[in-house]
Scaffold this motif. Structure first.
Motif, PDB file in Angstrom:
ATOM      1  N   LEU A  94     -64.453-100.906 -38.665  1.00  0.00           N
ATOM      2  CA  LEU A  94     -65.106 -99.718 -38.594  1.00  0.00           C
ATOM      3  C   LEU A  94     -66.528 -99.640 -37.885  1.00  0.00           C
ATOM      4  O   LEU A  94     -67.609 -99.246 -38.082  1.00  0.00           O
ATOM      5  CB  LEU A  94     -65.431 -98.959 -39.912  1.00  0.00           C
ATOM      6  CG  LEU A  94     -64.285 -98.517 -40.709  1.00  0.00           C
ATOM      7  CD1 LEU A  94     -64.556 -98.231 -42.105  1.00  0.00           C
ATOM      8  CD2 LEU A  94     -63.438 -97.601 -40.039  1.00  0.00           C
ATOM      9  N   ALA A  95     -66.224-100.339 -36.815  1.00  0.00           N
ATOM     10  CA  ALA A  95     -67.604-100.977 -35.900  1.00  0.00           C
ATOM     11  C   ALA A  95     -68.311 -99.633 -35.267  1.00  0.00           C
ATOM     12  O   ALA A  95     -69.431 -99.591 -35.109  1.00  0.00           O
ATOM     13  CB  ALA A  95     -67.415-101.814 -35.015  1.00  0.00           C
ATOM     14  N   THR A  96     -67.725 -98.486 -35.132  1.00  0.00           N
ATOM     15  CA  THR A  96     -67.941 -97.431 -34.353  1.00  0.00           C
ATOM     16  C   THR A  96     -68.749 -96.462 -35.085  1.00  0.00           C
ATOM     17  O   THR A  96     -69.292 -95.256 -34.691  1.00  0.00           O
ATOM     18  CB  THR A  96     -67.005 -96.791 -33.508  1.00  0.00           C
ATOM     19  OG1 THR A  96     -65.834 -96.329 -34.281  1.00  0.00           O
ATOM     20  CG2 THR A  96     -66.581 -97.729 -32.300  1.00  0.00           C
ATOM     21  N   TYR A 103     -57.160 -95.072 -41.512  1.00  0.00           N
ATOM     22  CA  TYR A 103     -57.146 -93.425 -41.652  1.00  0.00           C
ATOM     23  C   TYR A 103     -58.731 -93.084 -41.109  1.00  0.00           C
ATOM     24  O   TYR A 103     -58.857 -92.226 -40.261  1.00  0.00           O
ATOM     25  CB  TYR A 103     -57.299 -93.085 -43.160  1.00  0.00           C
ATOM     26  CG  TYR A 103     -57.703 -91.713 -43.333  1.00  0.00           C
ATOM     27  CD1 TYR A 103     -56.916 -90.481 -42.993  1.00  0.00           C
ATOM     28  CD2 TYR A 103     -58.983 -91.426 -44.006  1.00  0.00           C
ATOM     29  CE1 TYR A 103     -57.723 -89.129 -43.097  1.00  0.00           C
ATOM     30  CE2 TYR A 103     -59.541 -90.308 -44.100  1.00  0.00           C
ATOM     31  CZ  TYR A 103     -58.579 -89.149 -43.825  1.00  0.00           C
ATOM     32  OH  TYR A 103     -59.258 -87.718 -43.993  1.00  0.00           O
ATOM     33  N   LEU A 104     -59.663 -93.806 -41.401  1.00  0.00           N
ATOM     34  CA  LEU A 104     -61.030 -93.602 -41.128  1.00  0.00           C
ATOM     35  C   LEU A 104     -61.330 -93.693 -39.567  1.00  0.00           C
ATOM     36  O   LEU A 104     -62.163 -93.216 -38.778  1.00  0.00           O
ATOM     37  CB  LEU A 104     -62.099 -94.331 -41.761  1.00  0.00           C
ATOM     38  CG  LEU A 104     -62.088 -93.947 -43.339  1.00  0.00           C
ATOM     39  CD1 LEU A 104     -62.865 -94.759 -44.132  1.00  0.00           C
ATOM     40  CD2 LEU A 104     -62.607 -92.555 -43.485  1.00  0.00           C
ATOM     41  N   ASP A 105     -60.666 -94.701 -38.945  1.00  0.00           N
ATOM     42  CA  ASP A 105     -60.575 -94.958 -37.526  1.00  0.00           C
ATOM     43  C   ASP A 105     -60.371 -93.677 -36.723  1.00  0.00           C
ATOM     44  O   ASP A 105     -61.108 -93.660 -35.628  1.00  0.00           O
ATOM     45  CB  ASP A 105     -59.856 -96.050 -37.190  1.00  0.00           C
ATOM     46  CG  ASP A 105     -59.974 -96.619 -35.799  1.00  0.00           C
ATOM     47  OD1 ASP A 105     -61.099 -96.965 -35.364  1.00  0.00           O
ATOM     48  OD2 ASP A 105     -58.858 -96.917 -34.977  1.00  0.00           O
ATOM     49  N   GLU A 106     -59.695 -92.915 -37.135  1.00  0.00           N
ATOM     50  CA  GLU A 106     -59.285 -91.815 -36.426  1.00  0.00           C
ATOM     51  C   GLU A 106     -60.085 -90.581 -36.796  1.00  0.00           C
ATOM     52  O   GLU A 106     -60.141 -89.297 -36.040  1.00  0.00           O
ATOM     53  CB  GLU A 106     -57.695 -91.380 -36.713  1.00  0.00           C
ATOM     54  CG  GLU A 106     -56.814 -92.356 -36.076  1.00  0.00           C
ATOM     55  CD  GLU A 106     -55.146 -91.928 -36.521  1.00  0.00           C
ATOM     56  OE1 GLU A 106     -54.996 -90.775 -36.943  1.00  0.00           O
ATOM     57  OE2 GLU A 106     -54.520 -92.886 -36.242  1.00  0.00           O
ATOM     58  N   ARG A 107     -61.111 -90.662 -37.903  1.00  0.00           N
ATOM     59  CA  ARG A 107     -61.804 -89.650 -38.167  1.00  0.00           C
ATOM     60  C   ARG A 107     -63.138 -89.521 -38.369  1.00  0.00           C
ATOM     61  O   ARG A 107     -63.904 -88.818 -37.622  1.00  0.00           O
ATOM     62  CB  ARG A 107     -61.265 -89.300 -39.717  1.00  0.00           C
ATOM     63  CG  ARG A 107     -60.024 -88.406 -39.569  1.00  0.00           C
ATOM     64  CD  ARG A 107     -59.291 -88.458 -40.677  1.00  0.00           C
ATOM     65  NE  ARG A 107     -57.988 -87.744 -40.665  1.00  0.00           N
ATOM     66  CZ  ARG A 107     -56.918 -88.339 -40.062  1.00  0.00           C
ATOM     67  NH1 ARG A 107     -56.990 -89.682 -39.748  1.00  0.00           N
ATOM     68  NH2 ARG A 107     -55.821 -87.662 -40.118  1.00  0.00           N
ATOM     69  N   ALA A 108     -63.679 -90.884 -38.709  1.00  0.00           N
ATOM     70  CA  ALA A 108     -65.164 -91.130 -38.779  1.00  0.00           C
ATOM     71  C   ALA A 108     -65.844 -91.441 -37.490  1.00  0.00           C
ATOM     72  O   ALA A 108     -64.938 -92.027 -36.635  1.00  0.00           O
ATOM     73  CB  ALA A 108     -65.492 -92.374 -39.863  1.00  0.00           C
TER      74      ALA A 108
END
Length: 129
Positions: free
Chosen positions: A58-60, A19-24
């Protein structure tokens, strides 16, 4: 934006990271928290393994923090207290904790968080096991 994610397993963390990969973004902060009972070495080991997934997935993200909260209290209350203390904008949880043999219904911790949360809560689909 500051996202606070509550996790209970490697599988839960992976679902939340999807989920966070597409938003954060690189401008956001993500804090991933695992709640364990004090003096439970197995639970602490499992929590650390769950937290180890986040830096890889979440490396980015601009800033990533992980923490184990050792507490005998209700995990939902601990997550909500942690979100308030961190001044999180959004709380991200999985519908179930990712532990095998769980039902497909929303778990008790997710249910309690949804009932009491004073901030937006995103419930990601539970991991397929």
């Amino acid at each position: 934006m500051h996202y606070l994610a509550g996790t209970a397993s490697v599988h839960t963390t992976a679902a939340i990271c999807d989920y966070l990969d597409e938003r954060a973004t690189a401008a956001d902060t993500v804090t991933v928290v695992a709640v364990t009972p004090p003096s439970d070495a197995t639970a602490r080991r499992d929590a650390q393994e769950a937290l180890n997934v986040a830096p890889v997935r979440l490396a980015t993200v601009g800033e990533l923090n992980t923490a184990i909260r050792e507490d005998d209290g209700d995990p939902a209350e601990v997550l909500l207290e942690t979100a308030a203390a961190a001044d999180a904008d959004e709380l991200v949880i999985a519908s179930v904790d990712g532990i095998p043999n769980e039902s497909a219904a929303v778990g008790s911790t997710a249910h309690a968080v949804l009932e009491a949360a004073p901030l937006p809560v995103v419930v990601v689909p539970g991991p397929e096991l």
